[in-house]
Enzyme design. Sequence first.
Site, PDB file in Angstrom:
ATOM      1  N   CYS A  44       0.970  -1.355   0.055  1.00  0.00           N
ATOM      2  CA  CYS A  44      -0.138   0.097  -0.205  1.00  0.00           C
ATOM      3  C   CYS A  44       0.808   1.184  -0.021  1.00  0.00           C
ATOM      4  O   CYS A  44       1.522   1.394   1.247  1.00  0.00           O
ATOM      5  CB  CYS A  44      -0.982   0.067   0.969  1.00  0.00           C
ATOM      6  SG  CYS A  44      -1.917   1.493   1.132  1.00  0.00           S
TER       7      CYS A  44
ATOM      8  N   CYS B 143     -17.749   5.521  -4.110  1.00  0.00           N
ATOM      9  CA  CYS B 143     -16.819   4.759  -3.226  1.00  0.00           C
ATOM     10  C   CYS B 143     -16.234   5.200  -2.440  1.00  0.00           C
ATOM     11  O   CYS B 143     -15.623   5.930  -2.825  1.00  0.00           O
ATOM     12  CB  CYS B 143     -16.099   3.247  -4.033  1.00  0.00           C
ATOM     13  SG  CYS B 143     -17.088   2.224  -4.581  1.00  0.00           S
TER      14      CYS B 143
HETATM   15  N1  SAM Z   1      -8.178   1.523   4.769  1.00  0.00           N
HETATM   16  C1  SAM Z   1      -8.474   1.169   4.655  1.00  0.00           C
HETATM   17  C2  SAM Z   1      -8.827  -0.692   4.575  1.00  0.00           C
HETATM   18  O1  SAM Z   1      -7.205  -1.356   4.644  1.00  0.00           O
HETATM   19  O2  SAM Z   1      -9.586  -2.011   4.748  1.00  0.00           O
HETATM   20  C3  SAM Z   1      -9.425   1.711   3.448  1.00  0.00           C
HETATM   21  C4  SAM Z   1      -8.441   1.364   2.320  1.00  0.00           C
HETATM   22  S1  SAM Z   1      -7.100   0.175   1.342  1.00  0.00           S
HETATM   23  C5  SAM Z   1      -6.216   0.721   0.696  1.00  0.00           C
HETATM   24  C6  SAM Z   1      -8.442  -0.634   0.668  1.00  0.00           C
HETATM   25  C7  SAM Z   1      -8.179  -1.550  -0.034  1.00  0.00           C
HETATM   26  O3  SAM Z   1      -6.881  -1.306  -1.247  1.00  0.00           O
HETATM   27  C8  SAM Z   1      -7.018  -3.092   0.447  1.00  0.00           C
HETATM   28  O4  SAM Z   1      -7.775  -3.608   1.387  1.00  0.00           O
HETATM   29  C9  SAM Z   1      -6.284  -3.178  -0.792  1.00  0.00           C
HETATM   30  O5  SAM Z   1      -6.893  -4.921  -0.515  1.00  0.00           O
HETATM   31  C10 SAM Z   1      -6.191  -2.261  -1.926  1.00  0.00           C
HETATM   32  N2  SAM Z   1      -5.060  -1.703  -2.206  1.00  0.00           N
HETATM   33  C11 SAM Z   1      -4.771  -1.143  -1.798  1.00  0.00           C
HETATM   34  N3  SAM Z   1      -2.891  -0.813  -2.111  1.00  0.00           N
HETATM   35  C12 SAM Z   1      -3.136  -1.196  -3.543  1.00  0.00           C
HETATM   36  C13 SAM Z   1      -2.094  -1.980  -4.371  1.00  0.00           C
HETATM   37  N4  SAM Z   1      -1.566  -0.874  -4.186  1.00  0.00           N
HETATM   38  N5  SAM Z   1      -2.705  -3.089  -5.440  1.00  0.00           N
HETATM   39  C14 SAM Z   1      -3.641  -3.127  -5.047  1.00  0.00           C
HETATM   40  N6  SAM Z   1      -4.361  -2.666  -4.377  1.00  0.00           N
HETATM   41  C15 SAM Z   1      -4.343  -1.958  -3.314  1.00  0.00           C
HETATM   42 FE1  SF4 Z   2      -3.612  -0.970   5.256  1.00  0.00          FE
HETATM   43 FE2  SF4 Z   2      -5.717   0.128   4.126  1.00  0.00          FE
HETATM   44 FE3  SF4 Z   2      -3.605   2.107   5.901  1.00  0.00          FE
HETATM   45 FE4  SF4 Z   2      -3.133   0.607   2.720  1.00  0.00          FE
HETATM   46  S1  SF4 Z   2      -4.892   2.745   4.018  1.00  0.00           S
HETATM   47  S2  SF4 Z   2      -1.862   0.638   4.487  1.00  0.00           S
HETATM   48  S3  SF4 Z   2      -4.563  -0.843   2.968  1.00  0.00           S
HETATM   49  S4  SF4 Z   2      -4.956  -0.394   6.366  1.00  0.00           S
END
Ligand code: SAM
Ligand code: SF4
Length: 358
Positions: free
Chosen positions: A67, A104
């Site tokens: 992430c 979303c």
């Molecule tokens: N923080 C919250 C969580 O993790 O539940 C919500 C936001 S988080 C960015 C939502 C989703 O985005 C994550 O669970 C992940 O599956 C997806 N995601 C994040 N970074 C990604 C990446 N570099 N490539 C693909 N999917 C990603």
């Molecule tokens: Fe993990 Fe969601 Fe935080 Fe990215 S935004 S670091 S997916 S918890």
Amino acid sequence: MLEPAKFSKPRYDWTVDEVLEILSAPFMDLVYAAATVHRMYFDPDEVQVSSLLSIKTGACPEDCKYCPQSAWYKTGLIKESLLAYDTIMEKARIAKSHGATRFCMGAAWRNPKERDMAFILQVIRGVKSLGLETCMTLGMLTKEQAAELAGAGLDYYNHNLDTSPEFYSQIITTRTYEDRLETLRYVRDAGIKICCGGILGMGETRRDRASFLRQVAMIKPHPESVPINLLVKVKGTPLEKAPDLDPFEFIRVVATARLLFPESYVRMSAGREEMSEEMQALCFLAGANSIFYGARLLTTHNSGENRDIGIFEKLGLNRNEKLTESDTDDLHFIFEKVHENAHRDNPEHRGCARLDQM
Ligand code: SAM
Ligand code: SF4
Ligand code: DTB
């Protein structure tokens, strides 16, 4: 041969070996079975379109290795505090006027703080009043928070299991698989629809992919929406150099998801920018029936809108929808303007790099 009739009703008791067998079936057999099951519940020419907005960006305390928003990695991302209500509403209106049916909203939180809840509830009510379905992804929830979101009318909550329980600890250490399952239970008990999927291409094995799908398939009833993300490799994250996933493997997972979740929307989520039109067409054939549309995902580029219109036209998808090229030019322009204003309004962002690029 895979027998489509065997997949016509949802099942919750798949074993990993059974799912692995489906995932490993001859490619044509698998795609044919998935396309057949897809037609049992859905119009194969209709694709649900969602729009995504990051309402709070970066500085997340979690260590998810994929992430860009994790505070643990230097990705050069500019953090943003919660967007203003009017900014969110403006973006929701634009998304609706350009064909999105669901809006979303994502926040880079481990979990929402109590002090943020009133604002979040106001946003849900506001976006719903525009006639859009609402989806939020805010991290882990308490039982009480899930009930509050439901009370405000939230339609979907996105919370991904991301990968198999076996591989999970190599990707995230700051919260457990069980933490995720618990939030999903609270969401379901509160009566909110579940959006739950994962990410492919993080170095997991095919067995991990089968085990991940099986975990999602044990949620009863199945999540209404199953997003399949292809890892977006962001510089500075530990997975920036993860080996490329074979496109056919991605399509196999989409097809297997369609077979396991015959009644659910299967979303081709992040990563479409890297996919050829032909690969996306095969995913649609194999049962993907939802996408994110718009210039950005949360913090990374999405597949271009003009490109999406081209693909939809070439494949005859959503023939009654009103996505036109001039619409998307407007959309792109307005999105940039709104974003620029959001930056300028926020004293922390004056002089930031993203403003210079605008
Ligand atoms: N923080 C919250 C969580 O993790 O539940 C919500 C936001 S988080 C960015 C939502 C989703 O985005 C994550 O669970 C992940 O599956 C997806 N995601 C994040 N970074 C990604 C990446 N570099 N490539 C693909 N999917 C990603
Ligand atoms: Fe993990 Fe969601 Fe935080 Fe990215 S935004 S670091 S997916 S918890
Ligand atoms: C999901 O499964 N994918 C979306 C949505 N749910 C919130 C997020 C994709 C994020 C991709 C990386 C980024 O843009 O930051």
